[in-house]
Enzyme design. Sequence first.
Site, PDB file in Angstrom:
ATOM      1  N   ASP A  75      -6.416   7.182 -13.697  1.00  0.00           N
ATOM      2  CA  ASP A  75      -5.000   7.219 -13.337  1.00  0.00           C
ATOM      3  C   ASP A  75      -4.251   6.019 -13.906  1.00  0.00           C
ATOM      4  O   ASP A  75      -3.245   5.597 -13.344  1.00  0.00           O
ATOM      5  CB  ASP A  75      -4.867   7.229 -11.812  1.00  0.00           C
ATOM      6  CG  ASP A  75      -5.563   6.033 -11.169  1.00  0.00           C
ATOM      7  OD1 ASP A  75      -6.713   5.744 -11.549  1.00  0.00           O
ATOM      8  OD2 ASP A  75      -4.964   5.377 -10.297  1.00  0.00           O
TER       9      ASP A  75
ATOM     10  N   LYS B  69      -4.194   8.350  -4.221  1.00  0.00           N
ATOM     11  CA  LYS B  69      -4.594   6.940  -4.267  1.00  0.00           C
ATOM     12  C   LYS B  69      -3.366   6.037  -4.216  1.00  0.00           C
ATOM     13  O   LYS B  69      -2.311   6.379  -4.772  1.00  0.00           O
ATOM     14  CB  LYS B  69      -5.368   6.675  -5.549  1.00  0.00           C
ATOM     15  CG  LYS B  69      -5.444   5.208  -5.930  1.00  0.00           C
ATOM     16  CD  LYS B  69      -6.073   4.963  -7.263  1.00  0.00           C
ATOM     17  CE  LYS B  69      -5.447   3.732  -7.878  1.00  0.00           C
ATOM     18  NZ  LYS B  69      -6.115   3.306  -9.111  1.00  0.00           N
TER      19      LYS B  69
ATOM     20  N   GLU C  51      -6.861   1.845  -0.663  1.00  0.00           N
ATOM     21  CA  GLU C  51      -7.432   0.860  -1.597  1.00  0.00           C
ATOM     22  C   GLU C  51      -6.801  -0.532  -1.434  1.00  0.00           C
ATOM     23  O   GLU C  51      -5.774  -0.827  -2.045  1.00  0.00           O
ATOM     24  CB  GLU C  51      -7.241   1.357  -3.040  1.00  0.00           C
ATOM     25  CG  GLU C  51      -7.816   0.416  -4.074  1.00  0.00           C
ATOM     26  CD  GLU C  51      -7.729   0.954  -5.508  1.00  0.00           C
ATOM     27  OE1 GLU C  51      -7.309   2.102  -5.713  1.00  0.00           O
ATOM     28  OE2 GLU C  51      -8.079   0.192  -6.415  1.00  0.00           O
TER      29      GLU C  51
ATOM     30  N   GLU D 245      -7.375  -3.768  -2.713  1.00  0.00           N
ATOM     31  CA  GLU D 245      -8.206  -4.500  -3.679  1.00  0.00           C
ATOM     32  C   GLU D 245      -8.024  -6.003  -3.510  1.00  0.00           C
ATOM     33  O   GLU D 245      -6.899  -6.504  -3.475  1.00  0.00           O
ATOM     34  CB  GLU D 245      -7.852  -4.098  -5.120  1.00  0.00           C
ATOM     35  CG  GLU D 245      -8.614  -4.950  -6.135  1.00  0.00           C
ATOM     36  CD  GLU D 245      -8.572  -4.449  -7.572  1.00  0.00           C
ATOM     37  OE1 GLU D 245      -7.906  -3.433  -7.855  1.00  0.00           O
ATOM     38  OE2 GLU D 245      -9.219  -5.093  -8.424  1.00  0.00           O
TER      39      GLU D 245
ATOM     40  N   LYS E 286     -11.445   2.635  -0.447  1.00  0.00           N
ATOM     41  CA  LYS E 286     -11.839   2.173  -1.791  1.00  0.00           C
ATOM     42  C   LYS E 286     -11.693   0.650  -1.846  1.00  0.00           C
ATOM     43  O   LYS E 286     -10.639   0.127  -2.202  1.00  0.00           O
ATOM     44  CB  LYS E 286     -10.962   2.856  -2.837  1.00  0.00           C
ATOM     45  CG  LYS E 286     -11.202   2.379  -4.263  1.00  0.00           C
ATOM     46  CD  LYS E 286     -10.638   3.368  -5.263  1.00  0.00           C
ATOM     47  CE  LYS E 286     -10.642   2.850  -6.670  1.00  0.00           C
ATOM     48  NZ  LYS E 286     -10.405   3.890  -7.665  1.00  0.00           N
TER      49      LYS E 286
ATOM     50  N   SER F  38     -15.733   4.871  -7.225  1.00  0.00           N
ATOM     51  CA  SER F  38     -14.500   5.445  -7.764  1.00  0.00           C
ATOM     52  C   SER F  38     -14.073   4.500  -8.886  1.00  0.00           C
ATOM     53  O   SER F  38     -13.091   3.778  -8.767  1.00  0.00           O
ATOM     54  CB  SER F  38     -13.440   5.530  -6.660  1.00  0.00           C
ATOM     55  OG  SER F  38     -12.196   5.909  -7.215  1.00  0.00           O
TER      56      SER F  38
ATOM     57  N   TYR G 145      -2.856  -1.918 -12.652  1.00  0.00           N
ATOM     58  CA  TYR G 145      -3.403  -0.622 -13.057  1.00  0.00           C
ATOM     59  C   TYR G 145      -2.333   0.292 -13.602  1.00  0.00           C
ATOM     60  O   TYR G 145      -1.220   0.253 -13.159  1.00  0.00           O
ATOM     61  CB  TYR G 145      -4.106   0.062 -11.866  1.00  0.00           C
ATOM     62  CG  TYR G 145      -5.322   0.816 -12.324  1.00  0.00           C
ATOM     63  CD1 TYR G 145      -6.418   0.120 -12.812  1.00  0.00           C
ATOM     64  CD2 TYR G 145      -5.355   2.189 -12.316  1.00  0.00           C
ATOM     65  CE1 TYR G 145      -7.536   0.799 -13.254  1.00  0.00           C
ATOM     66  CE2 TYR G 145      -6.484   2.872 -12.762  1.00  0.00           C
ATOM     67  CZ  TYR G 145      -7.562   2.173 -13.221  1.00  0.00           C
ATOM     68  OH  TYR G 145      -8.668   2.837 -13.675  1.00  0.00           O
TER      69      TYR G 145
HETATM   70  P1  13P Z   1     -11.536  -0.153 -11.821  1.00  0.00           P
HETATM   71  O1  13P Z   1     -12.857   0.491 -11.448  1.00  0.00           O
HETATM   72  O2  13P Z   1     -11.356  -0.318 -13.293  1.00  0.00           O
HETATM   73  O3  13P Z   1     -11.262  -1.380 -11.012  1.00  0.00           O
HETATM   74  O4  13P Z   1     -10.419   0.889 -11.445  1.00  0.00           O
HETATM   75  C1  13P Z   1     -10.488   1.593 -10.283  1.00  0.00           C
HETATM   76  C2  13P Z   1      -9.126   1.872  -9.791  1.00  0.00           C
HETATM   77  O5  13P Z   1      -8.778   2.990  -9.530  1.00  0.00           O
HETATM   78  C3  13P Z   1      -8.200   0.728  -9.597  1.00  0.00           C
HETATM   79  O6  13P Z   1      -7.111   1.122  -8.851  1.00  0.00           O
END
Ligand code: 13P
Length: 355
Positions: A28, A141, A183, A185, A225, A296, A355
Site C-alpha cells: 500500500d 490499515k 498499527e 508503529e 500490527k 504483514s 509510507y
Molecule cells: P514495512 O514492513 O516495510 O515496515 O511495511 C509495513 C507497513 O505496512 C507499514 O505501514
Amino acid sequence: MSLLDFSEELVSTARHLASPGKGILAVDESTKTIGKRLGTIGVENTEANRQAYRGMLFTTAGLGEFISGAILYEETLFQNHADGESMVSKLAQLGIVPGIKVDKGLRPLPGANSVETLCTGLDGLVERAADYYAQGARFAKWRAVLQITSDGCPTALSVRENAWGLARYARSVQESGLVPIVEPEILMDGDHTIETTARIQEHVIQEVYQACQANGVLLEGTLLKPSMTVQGADCSQKVEPATVAAMTVHTLERSVPASVPGIVFLSGGLSEEAASVYLNHMNTIECNSKWNLGFSYGRALQHSCLKKWAGQNVEAGQAALLARAQANSEASLGRYVPGSQPSSDEQLFVAGYTY
Ligand code: 13P
C-alpha cells in the site's frame, strides 16, 4: 448497516486473515513512496509501471498458500491489470483478500515535539470505507507513528492523539464492514536500548486499547500490527534474535487483550532475513498467549522481489516474492530454517521513514 450488522463477518474476516501459516502482503505504498522504490531500480513512477509491478505481484502462482490478504493503495483497489482484468479479481484467483490503506498520511502534531505527527483521514471515513467494501476490500490499515527520542518523545500528547486516532479509525471502518488493522508503529530511529522500547511500547499499546474500549471497537474483529521490540537503529547494544523475540512477546502479553485474534508484525526497516528469523524465534518460545503471531510485511517481502523484477523480469520477481512469503509463513509456525530461501541481509531502515 452498522458494526452490529457486520459483527459476525468482521470476526470471521479477522480470523481468516490470521490463519496459521499465512500472513499479509503490505503493498500500500503511497504514490510518492512507490516512486522512491521504483527509482532504486531505475523505473519511472508512472501509473503503467505501478500497474506492471503490482500486476506482477498479484499473478504469482501459489502466493495464496502463504498470504491471506494484501493491503492496497487506493489506486490499486480500483485499477485493472494490464490484461484488462481487475487487480481485485487477480487477488481473488489466488485466494487473497484485498485490504486498503485508509489513512491520508502523517502531519505535524501541533503542541508536541517537532518530530511528532498525527495521522489524518478520519473525515468521511465511514462513507469511504463503504465504497471500499463495495469494491471488494474487506480490511483496512491506518498507520500511526511514534518516535523515541532522548528529549522525551513520545510525549503524552502524541501517545494520546495517536491512540485515539487509531481507535476512531477502527470503529469507523468496522461500521462499514472492514476489519481494522491497528498499527501503532514505534520507529527504529534513535539510539535507545531495547529495554526503553519495551517500556514505551507497552504503554503505547495499552493506551491504544483503552481508546478502543472508549470507542466501542469490536476487538475480535481487529488485528494488531506492531513493530517488533527492538533497540534503536543507532544503539550500540548487540541484541540476539532470541532476546528480541522474548521481549516482543513479553511486551505484547502485558498490553494486548486476549480477544484480539491475531498480531501481524510490520518489518519496519529490518532486513528480509532478520524479519523472518525474529518472527521464527517468537513462534518457538513458550508463551502464555494464544495469538497467532504472523506478519504483514512491506519491505521485508518485496525488497529482493523488486530488484529481481527490475522493471521486466516477471518470473524472477515472482520467484523472489514467493521465497520470502514461504519463509515468513514457515517463521509464523516456528519452522523457518534461516538461509533455506534466498533472502537479503541488507538493512532496509531509512531514517524518518514515511509510507
Ligand atoms: P514495512 O514492513 O516495510 O515496515 O511495511 C509495513 C507497513 O505496512 C507499514 O505501514
